[in-house]
Design an enzyme around this catalytic site. Structure first.
Site, PDB file in Angstrom:
ATOM      1  N   ARG A 159     -13.035   8.996   9.282  1.00  0.00           N
ATOM      2  CA  ARG A 159     -14.199   8.766   8.451  1.00  0.00           C
ATOM      3  C   ARG A 159     -14.950   7.561   8.956  1.00  0.00           C
ATOM      4  NH1 ARG A 159      -9.001   8.375   4.421  1.00  0.00           N
ATOM      5  NH2 ARG A 159      -8.184   7.966   6.399  1.00  0.00           N
ATOM      6  N   LYS A 213      10.308   5.901   2.050  1.00  0.00           N
ATOM      7  CA  LYS A 213      10.324   4.728   0.982  1.00  0.00           C
ATOM      8  C   LYS A 213       8.889   4.238   0.241  1.00  0.00           C
ATOM      9  CE  LYS A 213      13.427   2.364   3.466  1.00  0.00           C
ATOM     10  NZ  LYS A 213      13.874   1.239   4.089  1.00  0.00           N
ATOM     11  N   SER A 269      -5.754   9.233   0.470  1.00  0.00           N
ATOM     12  CA  SER A 269      -4.489   9.439  -0.436  1.00  0.00           C
ATOM     13  C   SER A 269      -4.433   8.166  -1.327  1.00  0.00           C
ATOM     14  CB  SER A 269      -3.374   9.765   0.165  1.00  0.00           C
ATOM     15  OG  SER A 269      -3.590  11.086   1.103  1.00  0.00           O
TER      16      SER A 269
END
Ligand code: ADP
Length: 161
Positions: free
Chosen positions: A92, A43, A130
């Site tokens: 990261r 979703k 992203s």
């Protein structure tokens, strides 16, 4: 147990150059790598699982030893089904390490003997995610070097509609 089978799981919504860098380094280190695309939480995803797999395959077309698959449900169950127990993750900032340690805590309880190997993010990609790239493209910001070309094109297309 197949310790030669190393799995790099993630949402890859979409794949970034940070992921590609890690996948190349992982494949070079281990000889081969299976990228496993998680299809849960559809979703909230911008790309469908099929699109995410296709973009990964395009981005990795010239990288040898890498296969791309998708899975649903628990990572531990996917690993069990494959007889695998080695997971690769990228780290990261410090917050990533904390989250990864928590994932490992659960995963290794679900699958005793599971090991998580962390590689530090490539220096140029330390701030590439992203979600930040989607935010950027949604507002017309097109910084070079963050995304594989087919991904940049597809993102522009999505947000031009
Ligand atoms: P998830 O939602 O499971 O964290 P992601 O697709 O965001 O999935 O990330 C998959 C893996 O890639 C994770 O291990 C993540 O830490 C790593 N990763 C994400 N961005 C980068 C980057 N810029 N450099 C290196 N590794 C990264």
């Amino acid at each position: 147990m197949n310790d030669k089978l190393v799995v790099f799981p993630g949402s890859f919504d979409p794949v970034t150059q940070g992921h590609v860098d890690l996948i190349k380094r992982g494949a070079a280190l281990f000889g081969s790598l299976t990228v496993a695309v998680l299809v849960n939480n559809q979703k909230n995803a911008l790309f469908t699982p099929a699109e995410r797999v296709e973009l990964l395959r395009k981005a990795l077309a010239d990288v040898s030893g890498v296969t791309v698959e998708q899975f649903d449900g628990l990572l531990a169950d996917f690993l069990k089904a494959r007889g695998a127990r080695v997971v690769l993750r990228g780290v990261r900032a410090a917050a990533d390490l904390e989250a990864e340690n928590r994932n490992h805590w659960y995963n290794s309880r679900l699958l005793p003997g599971l090991e998580t190997v962390y590689l530090p993010a490539g220096e140029e990609y330390a701030y590439v995610s992203s979600s930040s790239v989607k935010e950027l493209y949604a507002h017309g910001g097109h910084l070079p070097g963050l995304l594989p070309e087919p991904v940049a094109e597809k993102l522009k297309e999505k947000f031009s509609k």
